[in-house]
Structures are given as structure tokens and as C-alpha cells.
Write a protein that holds these residues in place. Structure first.
Motif, PDB file in Angstrom:
ATOM      1  N   LEU A  81      31.097  66.421  10.275  1.00 57.65           N
ATOM      2  CA  LEU A  81      30.218  66.991  11.298  1.00 57.65           C
ATOM      3  C   LEU A  81      30.773  68.318  11.807  1.00 57.65           C
ATOM      4  O   LEU A  81      30.028  69.295  11.982  1.00 57.65           O
ATOM      5  N   MET A  82      32.092  68.368  12.017  1.00 55.13           N
ATOM      6  CA  MET A  82      32.719  69.611  12.463  1.00 55.13           C
ATOM      7  C   MET A  82      32.574  70.707  11.409  1.00 55.13           C
ATOM      8  O   MET A  82      32.339  71.870  11.742  1.00 55.13           O
ATOM      9  N   ILE A  83      32.709  70.328  10.143  1.00 54.77           N
ATOM     10  CA  ILE A  83      32.547  71.307   9.067  1.00 54.77           C
ATOM     11  C   ILE A  83      31.123  71.852   9.060  1.00 54.77           C
ATOM     12  O   ILE A  83      30.900  73.059   8.904  1.00 54.77           O
ATOM     13  N   THR A  84      30.153  70.960   9.258  1.00 57.44           N
ATOM     14  CA  THR A  84      28.748  71.382   9.283  1.00 57.44           C
ATOM     15  C   THR A  84      28.496  72.358  10.424  1.00 57.44           C
ATOM     16  O   THR A  84      27.853  73.401  10.238  1.00 57.44           O
ATOM     17  N   GLN A  85      29.013  72.035  11.614  1.00 63.40           N
ATOM     18  CA  GLN A  85      28.804  72.901  12.768  1.00 63.40           C
ATOM     19  C   GLN A  85      29.500  74.250  12.574  1.00 63.40           C
ATOM     20  O   GLN A  85      28.938  75.310  12.875  1.00 63.40           O
ATOM     21  N   GLY A  86      30.732  74.210  12.065  1.00 62.80           N
ATOM     22  CA  GLY A  86      31.460  75.451  11.828  1.00 62.80           C
ATOM     23  C   GLY A  86      30.793  76.306  10.765  1.00 62.80           C
ATOM     24  O   GLY A  86      30.751  77.537  10.871  1.00 62.80           O
ATOM     25  N   SER A  87      30.242  75.654   9.745  1.00 59.54           N
ATOM     26  CA  SER A  87      29.561  76.383   8.670  1.00 59.54           C
ATOM     27  C   SER A  87      28.317  77.090   9.191  1.00 59.54           C
ATOM     28  O   SER A  87      27.984  78.195   8.742  1.00 59.54           O
ATOM     29  N   LYS A  88      27.632  76.464  10.148  1.00 61.98           N
ATOM     30  CA  LYS A  88      26.447  77.101  10.738  1.00 61.98           C
ATOM     31  C   LYS A  88      26.831  78.391  11.458  1.00 61.98           C
ATOM     32  O   LYS A  88      26.138  79.407  11.358  1.00 61.98           O
ATOM     33  N   VAL A  89      27.947  78.331  12.189  1.00 63.62           N
ATOM     34  CA  VAL A  89      28.419  79.539  12.889  1.00 63.62           C
ATOM     35  C   VAL A  89      28.797  80.611  11.871  1.00 63.62           C
ATOM     36  O   VAL A  89      28.468  81.793  12.038  1.00 63.62           O
ATOM     37  N   TRP A  90      29.481  80.202  10.805  1.00 62.60           N
ATOM     38  CA  TRP A  90      29.903  81.146   9.768  1.00 62.60           C
ATOM     39  C   TRP A  90      28.701  81.808   9.100  1.00 62.60           C
ATOM     40  O   TRP A  90      28.673  83.029   8.907  1.00 62.60           O
ATOM     41  N   ILE A  91      27.700  81.014   8.766  1.00 63.86           N
ATOM     42  CA  ILE A  91      26.489  81.559   8.139  1.00 63.86           C
ATOM     43  C   ILE A  91      25.791  82.525   9.089  1.00 63.86           C
ATOM     44  O   ILE A  91      25.288  83.578   8.677  1.00 63.86           O
TER      45      ILE A  91
END
Length: 226
Positions: free
Chosen positions: A139-149
Motif C-alpha cells: 500500500l505504501m509503495i502504491t501511494q508513493g508511486s502515485k506521488v512519483w508519477i
């Protein structure tokens, strides 16, 4: 990896040198250091960035430069064949940096001029324990990936191999990746061209992605020190 090494070592008389490499870094190399750069860039956008600084003092990340890793492989083969050695030999290949994960985190933050609060040790221990729950880590990876994108879109970057990521094993264990590479140097005579990770070599890694246009600029980053 351990199972494969064990299997080949059980083959009697097999002429083999096994090299256990530390985390490889260098210009254009996708490794722990490059992911750390991206992770800090993402955390810089979060007002609660203290949560990203969860590394304990005893965690280690031993590294080796890509050029030294390649040289070590050729050196080991030459050492084994020219010395007419027999059986299976195993060596760790890692430079002398011997930094803790918290120290690496600080080096990466300083490079990007990002100020990170240091939460209490109890908080860091609890956060790392929470990351043992795989779905929470994902879940943390998903949230962080959204910020990165979002950062990539904001800066007009349409393609980059970099991404926000969390190494599940490294995050949930207290020791990280700890290797002592001294025996390889002492027994085979190998020397490192990059004996330690420095700000200069780390900046080369970051500038590689900047030069490719694959890195979102930090100029207006809310967590940056001015």
C-alpha cells in the motif's frame, strides 16, 4: 540465491568461484542507491516526511561500484585459473564504506538538500515492524508511486526507469545487507577503484538521471532546505 549457492557447493570437485556482491551502484545502475534517491524525492513532497526516516542504527547496506563489481568478476576468474586452484571458493565483494542505513539516508537527503526530522527510535522500530505486513508495504509503495508519477507528469517526463520502491526484506529486517569484503582483497590481492561511496560518486548517479531528463527537478520541493 543461498539455495543455489548451497547446491553448487555440494558438487564435489566443481571448479567455481562464488562472489556475493553488495548492492551495486553507479551511473545508470538501478540499485538500492538509485531507489533511495527517488524515495527521498517523493518523501520531500510529504509534510509528514518523518515517517520515511525509519532506519535503525544497526541496519547496514554494504555497496560496491559497478566498475569494481565487473573488475572483481574478471579478477576472481584470473586468480582461480592462473593459480590452478581447486574446489569452490566463496567471497563477499563490498567496498569499505560500511555505512548504516540511517547514514545512507542522511547522505542522500543532504545531496538533495532535503531536511528530514528524526523520529524517536521507538517510532522507527514500530514503523519497521508494520512493514513486515506485506499488504501494508505494498500500500505504501502504491501511494508513493502515485506521488512519483505526479512529479513526472508535472515536469513533463514521459519515460524514466526510476520509480518509488520499498525493499520489503531490507525494510522489515534489522540488518539490511551486511557484507565484509576484506577477505577477497586479502586473499586474491584485489583493490577497489571506488573504496568508499562518496558525495561525488553519488552526485554522478543523480546527474546521470538529470542529464537524461528522467529526474523531476527539486527546485520547488516543499521539503528542500534553502
Amino acid at each position: 540465491m543461498v539455495a543455489a549457492e548451497k547446491a553448487v557447493r555440494e558438487v564435489e570437485g566443481l571448479p567455481l568461484v562464488v562472489l556475493r556482491l553488495g548492492s551495486i551502484y553507479g551511473r545508470g545502475v538501478m540499485g538500492s542507491i538509485d531507489y533511495a534517491l527517488a524515495n527521498v524525492r517523493v518523501a520531500c513532497e510529504d509534510p509528514n516526511r518523518a515517517f520515511y526516516n525509519i532506519f535503525l542504527e544497526n541496519g547496514k547496506l554494504n555497496v560496491v561500484h559497478a566498475e569494481d563489481a565487473a573488475r572483481a568478476i574478471l579478477h576472481a576468474a584470473s586468480w582461480y585459473l592462473q593459480g590452478r586452484r581447486q574446489g569452490t571458493r566463496v567471497f563477499n565483494v563490498a567496498d569499505k564504506s560500511d555505512y548504516g542505513l540511517a547514514e545512507y539516508h542522511k547522505i542522500v537527503c543532504d545531496l538533495q538538500q532535503v531536511e528530514f526530522p528524526s523520529p524517536p527510535r521507538v517510532f522507527r522500530a514500530l514503523a519497521r515492524f508494520a512493514l513486515k505486513i506485506r499488504w501494508l508495504c505494498e500500500l505504501m509503495i502504491t501511494q508513493g508511486s502515485k506521488v512519483w508519477i505526479g512529479l513526472l507528469n508535472e515536469h513533463g517526463i514521459v519515460s524514466t526507469p526510476l520509480n518509488y520502491s520499498i525493499d520489503f526484506e531490507m525494510s522489515s529486517t534489522p540488518w539490511g545487507i551486511s557484507l565484509d569484503g576484506s577477505a577477497f582483497c586479502e586473499e586474491t590481492g584485489f583493490t577497489y577503484q571506488y573504496p568508499t561511496l562518496t558525495q561525488e560518486t553519488l552526485l554522478q548517479c543523480l546527474n546521470y538521471w538529470r542529464d537524461l531528463g528522467a529526474w523531476p527537478d527539486e527546485e520547488n520541493c516543499p521539503g528542500r532546505k534553502y
